[in-house]
Design an enzyme around this catalytic site. Structure first.
Site, short mmCIF file in Angstrom:
data_model
loop_
_atom_site.label_atom_id
_atom_site.label_comp_id
_atom_site.label_asym_id
_atom_site.label_seq_id
_atom_site.Cartn_x
_atom_site.Cartn_y
_atom_site.Cartn_z
N TYR A 66 -13.08 30.93 -59.22
CA TYR A 66 -13.66 32.14 -59.83
C TYR A 66 -13.82 32.02 -61.35
O TYR A 66 -14.95 32.14 -61.85
CB TYR A 66 -12.84 33.39 -59.44
CG TYR A 66 -13.32 34.64 -60.14
CD1 TYR A 66 -14.51 35.27 -59.76
CD2 TYR A 66 -12.62 35.19 -61.22
CE1 TYR A 66 -14.98 36.39 -60.42
CE2 TYR A 66 -13.08 36.31 -61.88
CZ TYR A 66 -14.25 36.92 -61.48
OH TYR A 66 -14.72 38.03 -62.15
N LYS A 75 -17.38 31.83 -63.48
CA LYS A 75 -17.76 32.80 -64.51
C LYS A 75 -18.00 32.10 -65.84
O LYS A 75 -18.92 32.47 -66.59
CB LYS A 75 -16.68 33.88 -64.67
CG LYS A 75 -16.47 34.77 -63.47
CD LYS A 75 -17.68 35.57 -63.06
CE LYS A 75 -18.00 36.74 -63.94
NZ LYS A 75 -19.14 37.56 -63.40
N1 LIG Z 1 -13.14 43.93 -61.25
C1 LIG Z 1 -12.73 43.44 -62.41
O1 LIG Z 1 -11.60 43.68 -62.86
C2 LIG Z 1 -13.65 42.57 -63.22
C3 LIG Z 1 -14.92 42.25 -62.79
N2 LIG Z 1 -15.73 41.48 -63.58
C4 LIG Z 1 -17.11 41.14 -63.20
O2 LIG Z 1 -17.82 42.35 -63.01
C5 LIG Z 1 -18.82 42.18 -62.03
C6 LIG Z 1 -18.70 43.27 -61.00
O3 LIG Z 1 -17.42 43.18 -60.41
P1 LIG Z 1 -16.85 44.31 -59.45
O4 LIG Z 1 -17.68 45.52 -59.56
O5 LIG Z 1 -15.39 44.40 -59.70
O6 LIG Z 1 -17.05 43.61 -58.05
P2 LIG Z 1 -17.68 44.19 -56.71
O7 LIG Z 1 -17.41 43.20 -55.66
O8 LIG Z 1 -17.24 45.60 -56.48
O9 LIG Z 1 -19.22 44.23 -57.05
C7 LIG Z 1 -20.04 43.11 -56.99
C8 LIG Z 1 -21.35 43.50 -56.34
O10 LIG Z 1 -22.17 42.34 -56.28
C9 LIG Z 1 -22.76 42.30 -55.01
N3 LIG Z 1 -23.05 40.94 -54.62
C10 LIG Z 1 -22.15 39.97 -54.31
N4 LIG Z 1 -22.80 38.86 -53.94
C11 LIG Z 1 -24.12 39.12 -54.03
C12 LIG Z 1 -25.28 38.38 -53.78
N5 LIG Z 1 -25.22 37.13 -53.32
N6 LIG Z 1 -26.47 38.96 -53.98
C13 LIG Z 1 -26.54 40.24 -54.43
N7 LIG Z 1 -25.49 41.00 -54.66
C14 LIG Z 1 -24.28 40.44 -54.47
C15 LIG Z 1 -21.74 42.91 -54.06
O11 LIG Z 1 -22.36 43.36 -52.86
C16 LIG Z 1 -21.15 44.01 -54.91
O12 LIG Z 1 -21.84 45.23 -54.71
C17 LIG Z 1 -18.63 40.78 -61.45
O13 LIG Z 1 -19.60 39.94 -62.02
C18 LIG Z 1 -17.24 40.39 -61.90
O14 LIG Z 1 -17.13 39.00 -62.07
C19 LIG Z 1 -15.32 41.03 -64.81
C20 LIG Z 1 -14.08 41.34 -65.25
C21 LIG Z 1 -13.13 42.12 -64.52
C1 LIG Z 2 -3.54 40.88 -57.73
C2 LIG Z 2 -2.87 40.63 -59.07
C3 LIG Z 2 -1.56 41.41 -59.13
C4 LIG Z 2 -0.62 41.06 -58.00
C5 LIG Z 2 0.56 40.28 -58.50
C6 LIG Z 2 1.80 40.44 -57.61
C7 LIG Z 2 1.52 40.03 -56.19
C8 LIG Z 2 2.89 39.61 -58.20
O1 LIG Z 2 2.18 41.81 -57.58
C9 LIG Z 2 -3.75 41.06 -60.23
C10 LIG Z 2 -3.04 40.81 -61.57
C11 LIG Z 2 -4.11 40.55 -62.59
C12 LIG Z 2 -5.41 40.76 -61.86
C13 LIG Z 2 -6.68 40.08 -62.39
C14 LIG Z 2 -6.95 40.46 -63.84
O2 LIG Z 2 -7.05 41.86 -63.97
C15 LIG Z 2 -8.22 39.79 -64.36
C16 LIG Z 2 -9.38 39.77 -63.43
C17 LIG Z 2 -10.62 39.63 -63.97
C18 LIG Z 2 -11.76 39.45 -63.17
O3 LIG Z 2 -12.83 39.12 -63.65
C19 LIG Z 2 -11.67 39.61 -61.71
C20 LIG Z 2 -10.39 40.22 -61.24
C21 LIG Z 2 -9.16 39.68 -61.97
C22 LIG Z 2 -9.04 38.18 -61.64
C23 LIG Z 2 -7.90 40.45 -61.52
C24 LIG Z 2 -7.59 40.16 -60.02
C25 LIG Z 2 -6.27 40.76 -59.55
C26 LIG Z 2 -5.09 40.32 -60.43
C27 LIG Z 2 -4.90 38.82 -60.30
#
Ligand SMILES: NC(=O)C1=CN([C@@H]2O[C@H](COP(=O)(O)OP(=O)(O)OC[C@H]3O[C@@H](n4cnc5c(N)ncnc54)[C@H](O)[C@@H]3O)[C@@H](O)[C@H]2O)C=CC1
Ligand SMILES: C[C@H](CCCC(C)(C)O)[C@H]1CC[C@H]2[C@@H]3[C@H](O)CC4=CC(=O)CC[C@]4(C)[C@H]3CC[C@]12C
EC number: 1.1.1.-
Length: 369
Positions: A159, A163
């Site tokens: 992952y 990214k």
């Molecule tokens: N959730 C988090 O804490 C973080 C997320 N991100 C980034 O933010 C973005 C959104 O993440 P989330 O909303 O958390 O994830 P999510 O899984 O809820 O949303 C991702 C969306 O992309 C769509 N998707 C996946 N594969 C696809 C494909 N092949 N074609 C078209 N659509 C596709 C999914 O259907 C989903 O709706 C991602 O790029 C992720 O890497 C970055 C930092 C932290």
């Molecule tokens: C799932 C983890 C916490 C469980 C730890 C346990 C089992 C010891 O209780 C989450 C802790 C940190 C999270 C990640 C972090 O917030 C940064 C992220 C950024 C992204 O772009 C995607 C998600 C994630 C990797 C996020 C995923 C869950 C954790 C590893």
């Protein structure tokens, strides 16, 4: 007058617009982007909630498509002024293969860039991640760092590798000539761990707590701090960045920005308790209840079980060597780059973000009390 107002209307495309973050970006654009004429929402899985948006003044076009399919991406991008590319495969639990993660996150991003170049779309905002920087495999803390803080970014997990590569592609594409001869302007936003309405891992923790009789058990020392950011503020930052890219192309083009707001620095578990506490859960232990070596052992065991069981069933628990390493490494940001470059200020205060998230957890889990 009416003509000039009409001429300013813009077409936006949000990839991954039905995901956790994507839905907030879509709703934020509809609420806060006055120049929006058409909003294209591109996702592999379209949400039913999109239907209600189609009755508003802005044309909302739902496009079911896959970012790994270049022709589907090109068709969606054609005629768009701005692309917010948030689609991605967020998997640190071993649910998808490394090849699939690469295909979606890297090839998908390449397809978006090429589509912009071929069709003449000039503005691209990419949702990157803090994971592009760290935590690294050595567990070095990143404490109150900013975009210029030196840090040894070493990745092995699919992952963060994907990214990092995708972000590099986006930044490198800045300045490329798009169809018509004008330069592409790109930037990348790096959220830390996002929380808020729709956050599935928060819901998983809540359910886990309920299964354990309302208790969660501390696994990580409270001193290990995590950067967290409210989803509404991440969405707002995307909307602002997209809006300002044209006017501030020289400053913003090819830049990265951490996503930040006023959320407090806390350990992952203590931060989650800000929401789960008011929903009736309690976190047991001022210190971790299990020694760290035992967690390392359990995480390795989970990885082994995942590998052994893969032919039969998908075993993907929250605890694995990678998530343990991330959870156990301090990673916090302190920066004002987005404020300086495009005037970003968080739209939601910490109190507001907290209240909204608590209400969501209560509603999503039926725990309102
Ligand atoms: N959730 C988090 O804490 C973080 C997320 N991100 C980034 O933010 C973005 C959104 O993440 P989330 O909303 O958390 O994830 P999510 O899984 O809820 O949303 C991702 C969306 O992309 C769509 N998707 C996946 N594969 C696809 C494909 N092949 N074609 C078209 N659509 C596709 C999914 O259907 C989903 O709706 C991602 O790029 C992720 O890497 C970055 C930092 C932290
Ligand atoms: C799932 C983890 C916490 C469980 C730890 C346990 C089992 C010891 O209780 C989450 C802790 C940190 C999270 C990640 C972090 O917030 C940064 C992220 C950024 C992204 O772009 C995607 C998600 C994630 C990797 C996020 C995923 C869950 C954790 C590893």
């Amino acid at each position: 007058m009416a003509d000039s107002a009409q001429a300013q209307k813009l077409v936006y495309l949000v990839t991954g617009g039905c995901g956790f973050l994507g839905e907030h970006v879509v709703r934020m654009l509809l609420q806060r982007e006055p120049r929006l004429g058409e909003l294209r929402v591109f996702d592999r899985h379209l949400g039913p909630w999109l239907e209600e948006l189609k009755t508003g003044p802005v044309r909302v076009t739902a496009i079911q498509g896959d970012v790994t399919q270049a022709h589907e991406v090109a068709a969606a991008v054609a005629g768009a002024h701005v692309v917010i590319h948030t689609a991605g495969l967020v998997d640190v639990f071993g649910r998808a293969s490394p090849e699939t993660i690469h295909e979606v996150n890297v090839q998908g991003t390449r397809n978006v860039i090429e589509a912009c170049v071929q069709t003449g779309t000039r503005f691209l905002v990419y949702t990157s991640s803090m994971e592009v920087v760290g935590p690294n495999t050595k567990g070095h803390p990143f404490y109150r760092g900013n975009e210029d803080t030196p840090y040894e970014a070493v990745h092995r997990h699919p992952y963060p590798c994907s990214k990092a590569l995708a972000e590099w592609l986006v930044l490198e594409a800045n300045g490329r000539k798009v169809r018509g001869g004008l330069p592409l302007v790109t930037c990348a936003l790096r959220p830390t761990g996002i929380y808020g309405e729709g956050h599935q891992i928060m819901r998983d923790f809540y359910r886990q707590g309920l299964r354990l009789g309302g208790w969660l058990f501390r696994a990580i020392p409270a001193s290990v701090e995590h950067g967290r950011v409210y989803v509404g503020n991440v969405a707002w930052m995307h909307v602002l960045a997209a809006r300002e890219l044209e006017q501030r192309a020289a400053l913003m083009g090819g830049q990265v920005y951490f996503c930040y707001d006023g959320s407090p620095y806390k350990s992952y578990e203590d931060f989650n308790m800000e929401f789960l506490g008011p929903c009736g859960l309690r976190l047991v232990g001022a210190r971790p209840l299990l020694p760290y070596w035992l967690l390392v052992f359990l995480a390795a065991l989970n990885a082994l079980l995942q590998w052994l069981l893969r032919p039969l069933v998908l075993y993907a628990p929250l605890l694995n060597p990678y998530t343990l390493a991330v959870a156990n490494t301090t990673f916090t940001v302190s920066t004002d780059k987005a404020q300086r470059h495009f005037g970003y200020e968080p739209l939601f205060s910490w109190e507001d973000s907290r209240t909204r998230t608590i209400l969501w957890v209560q509603a999503a889990t039926g725990s309102a009390q």
